[in-house]
Design a protein around this motif. Sequence first.
Motif, mmCIF file in Angstrom:
data_model
loop_
_atom_site.group_PDB
_atom_site.id
_atom_site.type_symbol
_atom_site.label_atom_id
_atom_site.label_comp_id
_atom_site.label_asym_id
_atom_site.label_seq_id
_atom_site.Cartn_x
_atom_site.Cartn_y
_atom_site.Cartn_z
ATOM 1 N N ASN A 175 44.576 43.533 46.424
ATOM 2 C CA ASN A 175 44.977 44.480 47.346
ATOM 3 C C ASN A 175 46.115 45.482 47.064
ATOM 4 O O ASN A 175 46.593 46.476 47.474
ATOM 5 C CB ASN A 175 45.147 44.050 48.620
ATOM 6 C CG ASN A 175 44.285 43.489 49.260
ATOM 7 O OD1 ASN A 175 42.850 44.075 49.212
ATOM 8 N ND2 ASN A 175 44.259 42.381 49.922
ATOM 9 N N GLY A 176 46.565 45.260 45.719
ATOM 10 C CA GLY A 176 47.808 45.699 45.292
ATOM 11 C C GLY A 176 48.896 45.427 45.814
ATOM 12 O O GLY A 176 49.942 46.329 46.239
ATOM 13 N N GLU A 177 49.208 44.220 46.074
ATOM 14 C CA GLU A 177 50.302 43.584 46.810
ATOM 15 C C GLU A 177 50.889 42.449 45.817
ATOM 16 O O GLU A 177 49.981 41.543 45.089
ATOM 17 C CB GLU A 177 49.733 43.049 47.813
ATOM 18 C CG GLU A 177 49.266 43.958 48.940
ATOM 19 C CD GLU A 177 48.759 43.447 50.091
ATOM 20 O OE1 GLU A 177 48.485 43.780 51.355
ATOM 21 O OE2 GLU A 177 48.319 41.995 49.979
ATOM 22 N N LEU A 178 52.079 42.295 45.736
ATOM 23 C CA LEU A 178 52.774 41.139 45.203
ATOM 24 C C LEU A 178 52.398 39.907 45.700
ATOM 25 O O LEU A 178 52.305 39.701 46.824
ATOM 26 C CB LEU A 178 54.305 41.306 45.214
ATOM 27 C CG LEU A 178 54.643 42.475 44.765
ATOM 28 C CD1 LEU A 178 56.266 42.811 44.932
ATOM 29 C CD2 LEU A 178 54.417 43.010 43.281
ATOM 30 N N GLU A 179 51.965 38.644 44.801
ATOM 31 C CA GLU A 179 51.605 37.380 45.087
ATOM 32 C C GLU A 179 52.478 36.586 44.411
ATOM 33 O O GLU A 179 52.600 36.620 43.172
ATOM 34 C CB GLU A 179 50.254 37.587 44.679
ATOM 35 C CG GLU A 179 49.426 36.220 45.121
ATOM 36 C CD GLU A 179 49.445 35.932 46.680
ATOM 37 O OE1 GLU A 179 50.375 34.913 47.352
ATOM 38 O OE2 GLU A 179 48.300 36.597 47.244
ATOM 39 N N TYR A 180 52.876 35.625 45.106
ATOM 40 C CA TYR A 180 53.643 34.349 44.413
ATOM 41 C C TYR A 180 53.323 33.089 44.933
ATOM 42 O O TYR A 180 53.839 32.063 44.942
ATOM 43 C CB TYR A 180 55.202 34.471 44.899
ATOM 44 C CG TYR A 180 56.063 35.817 44.768
ATOM 45 C CD1 TYR A 180 56.252 35.921 43.420
ATOM 46 C CD2 TYR A 180 55.931 36.841 45.538
ATOM 47 C CE1 TYR A 180 57.186 37.125 42.973
ATOM 48 C CE2 TYR A 180 56.623 38.091 45.336
ATOM 49 C CZ TYR A 180 57.086 38.098 44.050
ATOM 50 O OH TYR A 180 57.830 39.323 43.605
ATOM 51 N N SER A 181 51.832 32.940 45.270
ATOM 52 C CA SER A 181 51.523 31.663 45.806
ATOM 53 C C SER A 181 49.882 31.495 45.384
ATOM 54 O O SER A 181 49.415 30.480 45.829
ATOM 55 C CB SER A 181 51.511 31.586 47.227
ATOM 56 O OG SER A 181 50.751 32.570 48.134
#
Length: 342
Positions: free
Chosen positions: A89-95
């Motif tokens: 979705n064009g979002e930052l992901e840290y998990s």
Amino acid sequence: MTFFKTIKYCLTIVFMVTLISICDRAYADGMGYSVQAVIPENQIDQSKTYFDLKMTPGQTQNIELEIKSSSEETLNLAVVPYIGTTNQNGELEYSVEPEKNDSTLVYPITRLISGQQKVTLKPKETKRVTFTLKMPKKAFEGKIVGGFNVYDEANDATNESKSKKNDVQIKNVFSVVIGIQLRENLDKIKPELKLNTVKASLFNYRTAITANIQNIKSDFVKDLAVTAKIRKNGSSKVLYEAEKTEMAMAPNSNFNFPISLENQELAAGSYDLEIVAHSNEDEWAFTKKFTISDEEAARLNEEAVELEHETSNKLIWIISLAVGLITILLLVIFFLVWRRRK
């Protein structure tokens, strides 16, 4: 075509200390615990509550997370470091653990930090968890980013439920993520994007064309807006288009930007893709030719859901036309009979 049998939908409630966070502690609402970064002296901005550390080549350092239980029961938690990525979705992901690290990512943060840990908390107990961070000996420019994902192992193991209706599988994972960012200097890096593979695909089980966009620099791309248009080779007519704004990309990461076909069938052939991307004052323009084979189109159309089949549309059009012609013919016959009798 049968309806898809299994959808794995990860509902992740993330209370994340991000790079603009003003919260002192991250809570897993209803899960009975909270997590806080223990800010060290080499924190670039002591007012921030995520890790933003000024490091040196070859440096070794211990960093700590403080986990506090508010539960009346014993908690068994997992604390897992992840690299920073960009989701579909064009979002930052840290998990999320990517299937494959980006080709430009030289130092994944998971290789610099000691591995995941298990923590047992008695009711109302507070514990500190220590990780060892060891920097590469060679100096680097930019940022290395990731996050510590903290979740209840019991929740992860048992909160996987199956709905009998539509045979849909749902997995709920409640977690807390504390961000970490490492840099050796404060120099700004000019962003640079690259367009990679363009191909027919399924996005949320629906027909689409995906264009892989890559951030090849070791800094964030913020306020990203992308416009995409697809045409047949040699044609000026736009068949499909997509536009999305307010996206972001993690350093040295990539994601598949989707151009939806609006539930239309994929058609084999040769196409042209045109993409324009903006981020603040930077702009990138890409064009790329791609081909959809007969086999590829047939396979994806078979797997897609809610597809409007071209044959069905043609059949409806033919039936409508036939009904219209018959109606006109009956009216003409009625008119001729009426005139003869008169």
